[in-house]
Design a protein around this motif. Sequence first.
Motif, PDB file in Angstrom:
ATOM      1  N   VAL A  38       0.841  -1.257  -0.140  1.00 33.28           N
ATOM      2  CA  VAL A  38       0.121  -0.095  -0.118  1.00 33.28           C
ATOM      3  C   VAL A  38       0.787   1.109  -0.119  1.00 33.28           C
ATOM      4  N   GLY A  39       0.873   2.072  -1.071  1.00 30.85           N
ATOM      5  CA  GLY A  39       1.629   3.205  -1.071  1.00 30.85           C
ATOM      6  C   GLY A  39       2.580   3.293  -2.277  1.00 30.85           C
ATOM      7  N   THR A  73       6.997  11.845  -1.549  1.00 26.78           N
ATOM      8  CA  THR A  73       8.269  11.502  -2.672  1.00 26.78           C
ATOM      9  C   THR A  73       8.445  12.581  -3.589  1.00 26.78           C
ATOM     10  N   ASN A  76       9.158  16.518  -1.608  1.00 29.96           N
ATOM     11  CA  ASN A  76       9.997  16.699  -0.586  1.00 29.96           C
ATOM     12  C   ASN A  76      11.018  17.546  -1.314  1.00 29.96           C
ATOM     13  N   LEU A 245      -4.730   3.257   8.752  1.00 26.78           N
ATOM     14  CA  LEU A 245      -4.819   2.059   7.958  1.00 26.78           C
ATOM     15  C   LEU A 245      -4.613   0.901   9.026  1.00 26.78           C
ATOM     16  N   LEU A 260       4.403  19.446   6.475  1.00 25.69           N
ATOM     17  CA  LEU A 260       5.775  19.905   6.326  1.00 25.69           C
ATOM     18  C   LEU A 260       5.578  20.693   4.988  1.00 25.69           C
ATOM     19  N   ALA A 262       7.222  23.296   1.774  1.00 27.15           N
ATOM     20  CA  ALA A 262       8.524  23.726   1.150  1.00 27.15           C
ATOM     21  C   ALA A 262       8.120  24.504  -0.053  1.00 27.15           C
ATOM     22  N   GLY A 339       3.449  18.616   2.315  1.00 26.83           N
ATOM     23  CA  GLY A 339       3.116  16.982   2.312  1.00 26.83           C
ATOM     24  C   GLY A 339       2.772  16.757   3.989  1.00 26.83           C
ATOM     25  N   GLY A 369      12.520  10.674   5.200  1.00 26.95           N
ATOM     26  CA  GLY A 369      12.817   9.474   4.508  1.00 26.95           C
ATOM     27  C   GLY A 369      12.969   9.665   3.047  1.00 26.95           C
ATOM     28  N   PHE A 370      13.241  10.749   2.601  1.00 27.79           N
ATOM     29  CA  PHE A 370      13.441  10.477   1.137  1.00 27.79           C
ATOM     30  C   PHE A 370      14.990  10.055   1.134  1.00 27.79           C
TER      31      PHE A 370
HETATM   32  P1  FAD Z   1       5.041   8.810   0.098  1.00 30.53           P
HETATM   33  O1  FAD Z   1       5.825   9.056  -1.234  1.00 30.53           O
HETATM   34  O2  FAD Z   1       4.259   9.756   0.796  1.00 30.53           O
HETATM   35  O3  FAD Z   1       4.212   7.519  -0.439  1.00 30.53           O
HETATM   36  C1  FAD Z   1       3.095   7.036   0.440  1.00 30.53           C
HETATM   37  C2  FAD Z   1       1.864   6.631  -0.481  1.00 30.53           C
HETATM   38  O4  FAD Z   1       0.893   6.052   0.005  1.00 30.53           O
HETATM   39  C3  FAD Z   1       1.340   8.123  -1.067  1.00 30.53           C
HETATM   40  O5  FAD Z   1       1.581   8.236  -2.577  1.00 30.53           O
HETATM   41  C4  FAD Z   1      -0.073   8.052  -0.873  1.00 30.53           C
HETATM   42  O6  FAD Z   1      -1.034   8.538  -1.980  1.00 30.53           O
HETATM   43  C5  FAD Z   1      -0.287   6.482  -0.288  1.00 30.53           C
HETATM   44  N1  FAD Z   1      -1.375   6.264   0.553  1.00 30.53           N
HETATM   45  C6  FAD Z   1      -1.811   6.842   1.663  1.00 30.53           C
HETATM   46  N2  FAD Z   1      -2.919   6.414   1.918  1.00 30.53           N
HETATM   47  C7  FAD Z   1      -3.231   5.433   1.341  1.00 30.53           C
HETATM   48  C8  FAD Z   1      -4.167   4.523   1.254  1.00 30.53           C
HETATM   49  N3  FAD Z   1      -5.064   4.466   2.400  1.00 30.53           N
HETATM   50  N4  FAD Z   1      -4.337   3.700   0.265  1.00 30.53           N
HETATM   51  C9  FAD Z   1      -3.696   3.912  -0.921  1.00 30.53           C
HETATM   52  N5  FAD Z   1      -2.646   4.637  -0.836  1.00 30.53           N
HETATM   53  C10 FAD Z   1      -2.357   5.510   0.086  1.00 30.53           C
HETATM   54  N6  FAD Z   1      13.047  13.594   3.293  1.00 30.53           N
HETATM   55  C11 FAD Z   1      14.610  13.709   3.079  1.00 30.53           C
HETATM   56  O7  FAD Z   1      15.406  12.718   3.573  1.00 30.53           O
HETATM   57  N7  FAD Z   1      15.102  14.851   2.889  1.00 30.53           N
HETATM   58  C12 FAD Z   1      14.457  16.074   2.441  1.00 30.53           C
HETATM   59  O8  FAD Z   1      14.941  16.915   2.104  1.00 30.53           O
HETATM   60  C13 FAD Z   1      12.958  15.826   2.835  1.00 30.53           C
HETATM   61  N8  FAD Z   1      12.238  16.898   2.694  1.00 30.53           N
HETATM   62  C14 FAD Z   1      10.741  16.860   2.882  1.00 30.53           C
HETATM   63  C15 FAD Z   1      10.140  18.169   2.605  1.00 30.53           C
HETATM   64  C16 FAD Z   1       8.842  18.123   2.495  1.00 30.53           C
HETATM   65  C17 FAD Z   1       8.033  19.289   2.250  1.00 30.53           C
HETATM   66  C18 FAD Z   1       8.165  16.991   2.879  1.00 30.53           C
HETATM   67  C19 FAD Z   1       6.717  16.882   2.823  1.00 30.53           C
HETATM   68  C20 FAD Z   1       8.791  15.862   3.135  1.00 30.53           C
HETATM   69  C21 FAD Z   1      10.024  15.887   3.121  1.00 30.53           C
HETATM   70  N9  FAD Z   1      11.012  14.657   3.446  1.00 30.53           N
HETATM   71  C22 FAD Z   1      12.440  14.911   3.182  1.00 30.53           C
HETATM   72  C23 FAD Z   1      10.327  13.305   3.854  1.00 30.53           C
HETATM   73  C24 FAD Z   1      10.250  12.434   2.790  1.00 30.53           C
HETATM   74  O9  FAD Z   1       9.582  13.075   1.681  1.00 30.53           O
HETATM   75  C25 FAD Z   1       9.362  11.326   2.998  1.00 30.53           C
HETATM   76  O10 FAD Z   1      10.018  10.692   4.389  1.00 30.53           O
HETATM   77  C26 FAD Z   1       9.387  10.306   2.149  1.00 30.53           C
HETATM   78  O11 FAD Z   1       9.388  10.645   0.774  1.00 30.53           O
HETATM   79  C27 FAD Z   1       8.498   9.086   2.250  1.00 30.53           C
HETATM   80  O12 FAD Z   1       8.565   8.046   1.285  1.00 30.53           O
HETATM   81  P2  FAD Z   1       7.424   7.127   1.118  1.00 30.53           P
HETATM   82  O13 FAD Z   1       7.394   6.597  -0.079  1.00 30.53           O
HETATM   83  O14 FAD Z   1       7.386   6.426   2.584  1.00 30.53           O
HETATM   84  O15 FAD Z   1       5.870   8.135   1.272  1.00 30.53           O
END
Ligand code: FAD
Length: 417
Positions: A38-39, A73, A76, A245, A260, A262, A339, A369-370
């Motif tokens: 999921v995600g 993702t 960020n 979830l 958060l 940007a 985000g 987490g990026f």
């Molecule tokens: P995501 O990319 O958020 O993916 C999760 C997905 O789950 C989403 O696409 C969402 O639509 C989906 N989802 C949610 N609920 C459901 C559901 N019920 N059913 C189906 N799908 C669902 N990290 C760094 O390391 N360096 C940085 O410089 C940095 N800057 C940041 C700046 C900002 C403004 C933000 C918001 C975050 C930043 N981060 C940074 C943090 C980083 O972006 C995240 O920790 C990382 O991208 C998480 O990746 P992910 O794949 O776990 O999550």
Amino acid sequence: MTRFSALSLLKNAMTGHKDWEPQWPDSEPKQEYDVVIVGAGGHGLGAAYYLAKEHGITNVAVIDKGWLGGGNTGRNTTIIRSNYLYDESARMYDHALDLWEGLSQELNYNVMFSQRGVMMLAHNVHDVQSFHRHLHSNRLNGVDNQWLTPEEAKAYCPPLNISKSARYPVMGAALQRRAGTARHDAVAWGYARAAAARGVDIVQNCPVTAIRRDSNGAVEGVETARGFIRAKKVAVSAAGHTSVLMDTAGVRLPLESYPLQALVSEPVKPIFPCVVMSNTVHAYVSQSDKGELVVGAGTDQYTSYSQRGGLPHIQHTVAAVCEVFPIFTRMRMLRKWGGIVDVTPDRSPILNKTPVQGLYVNCGWGTGGFKATPGAANVLAWTVARDEPHPINAPFHLDRFRTGRLIDEAAAAAVAH
Ligand code: FAD
Ligand code: PYC
């Protein structure tokens, strides 16, 4: 079934679509999978890729409520570094950094990973001491990090204001040269394309509403807006929404979700050669290859699921940037966004099995987490495939909040919580 290839190639030819534009893998869900993730962020898509490539598990669906990469993702500021304090974190983030270095070749997709160095500014005695503690700890773990005087910091980043009369004078900086940035959405696209090419289904616009368990308590599948999808294993990697979830499966997580934010400026010629973070004044800056200054704020101070964030907060950030880099005072800002980040009490992730058989979780990456994307995805795939954690993610279990064996990275997480 993945539908790109012949049909989309024909469509591309008819519409003038360019080769360098992403080919969107987009599938209709089947009724049953070995693994549902999921995600469709970098972590979920990456995990699907490594499941297929390293563990030979291809009957996998990645399901997203929106479009792939549309969560954090694609939102960020792409800072990649591994200068965290504890041994457990050093192993996790350095594993990711190692994978970043070969990722464009691995995926045959340019993720524009650029090791331009990340410099963290110290503005008071506490910062100086804290950064030195990190620096020594990093060196013991083989993670590069070095101390710079204010003059050396300015030489590395000429727009930096090191005047002693500044409101928050720069007292030095910690520099990780191996750190840098990447192109955020390319990471999602690259993993998506590579996973789809190995047979993974990527299902967009399909919210998962609940996790279903069978009469023995094991995972049975997921309820979605397009109906029930059976799965032997389910991995939740839905940053910002994970606790909601997981609650439907009876698993309570210690998470809070915050906006958060940007923003980016108008594009200008290359002026900013590295990444600078100032945790004390709550601003971090880099320059994208398009020329925009990429600026980020600290988290908003209230919990919310808004992907926008509050205006006063971002005003504070812009004021902080002008303080540290007066040269940018007359820049125009083009757009801002937010985000939703989910934060654990110790600011470290939860990436492991759960008490429910067949259910795995990857969450709590908060503001950072990026940088972990390839590493987290890689060990999540291992954990799902073998039903046991990889040594790197073994310490990042849920149980630590019961036993007290926390991995407190509040200082290294850097962006104000
Ligand atoms: P995501 O990319 O958020 O993916 C999760 C997905 O789950 C989403 O696409 C969402 O639509 C989906 N989802 C949610 N609920 C459901 C559901 N019920 N059913 C189906 N799908 C669902 N990290 C760094 O390391 N360096 C940085 O410089 C940095 N800057 C940041 C700046 C900002 C403004 C933000 C918001 C975050 C930043 N981060 C940074 C943090 C980083 O972006 C995240 O920790 C990382 O991208 C998480 O990746 P992910 O794949 O776990 O999550
Ligand atoms: O984790 O380095 C980081 C970061 C910078 C901005 C947001 N997160």
